[in-house]
Design a protein around this motif. Structure first.
Motif, short mmCIF file in Angstrom:
data_model
loop_
_atom_site.label_atom_id
_atom_site.label_comp_id
_atom_site.label_asym_id
_atom_site.label_seq_id
_atom_site.Cartn_x
_atom_site.Cartn_y
_atom_site.Cartn_z
N GLY A 42 -7.70 -23.91 21.30
CA GLY A 42 -8.67 -24.90 21.77
C GLY A 42 -8.08 -26.30 21.81
O GLY A 42 -8.30 -27.06 22.77
N LEU A 43 -7.31 -26.66 20.78
CA LEU A 43 -6.68 -27.99 20.77
C LEU A 43 -5.64 -28.11 21.87
O LEU A 43 -5.50 -29.16 22.49
CB LEU A 43 -6.05 -28.27 19.41
N ALA A 44 -4.91 -27.03 22.12
CA ALA A 44 -3.92 -27.05 23.20
C ALA A 44 -4.62 -27.24 24.55
O ALA A 44 -4.15 -28.01 25.40
CB ALA A 44 -3.10 -25.78 23.19
N ALA A 45 -5.75 -26.57 24.73
CA ALA A 45 -6.50 -26.73 25.99
C ALA A 45 -7.06 -28.15 26.10
O ALA A 45 -7.02 -28.75 27.18
CB ALA A 45 -7.63 -25.71 26.05
N ASP A 46 -7.57 -28.70 24.99
CA ASP A 46 -8.05 -30.07 25.01
C ASP A 46 -6.93 -31.05 25.30
O ASP A 46 -7.13 -32.08 25.95
CB ASP A 46 -8.73 -30.43 23.68
N THR A 47 -5.73 -30.75 24.81
CA THR A 47 -4.57 -31.60 25.09
C THR A 47 -4.31 -31.64 26.59
O THR A 47 -4.11 -32.70 27.17
CB THR A 47 -3.31 -31.08 24.35
N GLU A 48 -4.31 -30.48 27.22
CA GLU A 48 -4.08 -30.41 28.66
C GLU A 48 -5.18 -31.17 29.40
O GLU A 48 -4.92 -31.92 30.34
CB GLU A 48 -4.04 -28.96 29.12
N TYR A 49 -6.41 -30.99 28.97
CA TYR A 49 -7.54 -31.65 29.61
C TYR A 49 -7.42 -33.17 29.45
O TYR A 49 -7.75 -33.92 30.36
CB TYR A 49 -8.85 -31.15 28.98
N GLN A 50 -6.93 -33.62 28.30
CA GLN A 50 -6.84 -35.06 28.01
C GLN A 50 -5.75 -35.74 28.85
O GLN A 50 -5.76 -36.95 28.99
CB GLN A 50 -6.56 -35.27 26.52
#
Length: 156
Positions: A42-50
């Motif tokens: 989830g954090l990796a996906a949020d990183t990409e989204y950010q």
């Protein structure tokens, strides 16, 4: 759920389901590994989204990426803790004096790995607790488009 809230939820679950030197501890450790893997994804996906402008109020991509890295360390130490847990949870693991001495080593290794898990998870929590300024998405702001390395080379 905000990343900080997700980390708090996982930490609360880990406090409620402690690691013990028996079959229950082994089950809890594998359960914690699953939760941490899901959280890291989830954090990796949020990183990409950010990396693109957003209005969700996420921490900066660098903070999210560092937190995902700390979660990876916690997962690695939990995985290394599985060996002593399996040895301690095996029936008849302490029948002889030698096995009892071996159990001391297993307990020691387990404690070291679980301590490292705690350090890594504290780093995640502290990293996500740093106040950040939300990025206001403006219509004129556009995300930089990465240029593939092949386009940088001149054709001969």
């Amino acid at each position: 759920m905000h990343p900080r809230d997700a980390v708090d939820a996982v930490l609360a679950d880990m406090r409620d389901h402690r690691i013990t030197a028996d079959g229950t501890g082994l089950f809890n450790a594998t359960r914690h590994i699953g939760l941490l893997c899901h959280l890291a994804a989830g954090l990796a996906a949020d990183t990409e989204y950010q990396l693109a402008p957003n209005s969700r109020g996420l921490p900066p991509a660098e903070t999210l990426a560092q937190s995902a890295g700390h979660l990876g360390r916690a997962i690695a130490h939990y995985t290394q803790a599985l060996t002593p847990l399996v040895c301690l949870a095996t029936p008849g693991a302490q029948d002889t004096l030698q096995k009892q001495l071996d159990a001391l080593d297993h307990h020691s290794r387990l404690r070291v790995h679980l301590d490292h898990v705690g350090v890594a998870l504290k780093a995640v929590r502290v990293g996500l607790d740093v106040p950040h300024r939300p990025v206001a998405a403006s219509p004129s702001a556009t995300a930089p488009v990465p240029v593939p390395a092949a386009q940088h080379r001149r054709r001969a």
